[in-house]
Structures are given as structure tokens and as C-alpha cells.
Design a protein around this motif. Sequence first.
Motif, short mmCIF file in Angstrom:
data_model
loop_
_atom_site.label_atom_id
_atom_site.label_comp_id
_atom_site.label_asym_id
_atom_site.label_seq_id
_atom_site.Cartn_x
_atom_site.Cartn_y
_atom_site.Cartn_z
N UNK A 291 29.79 -16.54 5.60
CA UNK A 291 30.01 -15.34 6.28
C UNK A 291 31.58 -14.83 5.97
N UNK A 292 32.34 -15.91 5.61
CA UNK A 292 33.79 -15.87 5.07
C UNK A 292 33.89 -15.18 3.98
N UNK A 293 32.87 -15.54 2.93
CA UNK A 293 32.87 -14.95 1.64
C UNK A 293 32.51 -13.48 1.63
N UNK A 294 31.51 -13.26 2.42
CA UNK A 294 30.89 -11.73 2.69
C UNK A 294 32.16 -10.75 3.33
N UNK A 295 32.62 -11.22 4.37
CA UNK A 295 33.59 -10.65 5.26
C UNK A 295 34.80 -10.82 5.02
N UNK A 296 35.14 -11.80 4.48
CA UNK A 296 36.53 -12.38 3.94
C UNK A 296 37.77 -11.82 4.55
#
Length: 109
Positions: A104-109
Motif C-alpha cells: 500500500x505504501x509503495x503504491x500510494x507512498x
Amino acid sequence: MSVDFNGIGPGQVNTQRPSADKASGSQAPNQAGTEQAKSQASNSARGENVNLSSQAKNLKQLEQKLADFPEMDDERIEQIRAALEDGSYKVDAQKLAQKMLEMDESIFG
């Protein structure tokens, strides 16, 4: 690969004549022009040369090594399938949740 500095690409007709040709009018083409045409013809007959950087060579070698590995690990898939069938496959909820958060962090980071 030949480069046309007059801005004419492959398949286009060059209707403009260089200024040297305009000055000479309808006289016979100069010898330098014919020698240049011969040089271009001989270069295209020999083929094209490409020089790769060391980084490009390394990337090509890595690509070839990766092609040797199977896309899926059939043995691991079979182990997981067997564990699912006999009920011994356990999911680590903490690890799964952490991976979901990281994605999730890598996508919406």
C-alpha cells in the motif's frame, strides 16, 4: 544507418538541392558528391555496426541468466498445494498484514 542532414527521412524525396548544386546549375555533378555516394553505398553493403556500453552488455548477460530460470517454482507450488489439501498450510497473519501495508505504501507512498 545513414543520416540525412537535410532533414529528409527514409521514403521522402529530397526536392531541395544543396547550395553548392544550385550554384553549379545544370553542370555535371561534382566528383566529391559521387565519391560520397559510393562511400555510402559501400557502408550500407558492409552492414551496420553497433557498440554497446559495458552496462548494456551486463544487462544483456543478466537477461540471459534470468531466461534460464523457470517463471514458476513447480516444486514449491506442489508443496503449497499439498499443505492446503491436508490442512497443514498456515498463514502468518502478522507477516501478511505487514506485506499488505508495504505494498500500500509503495503504491500510494
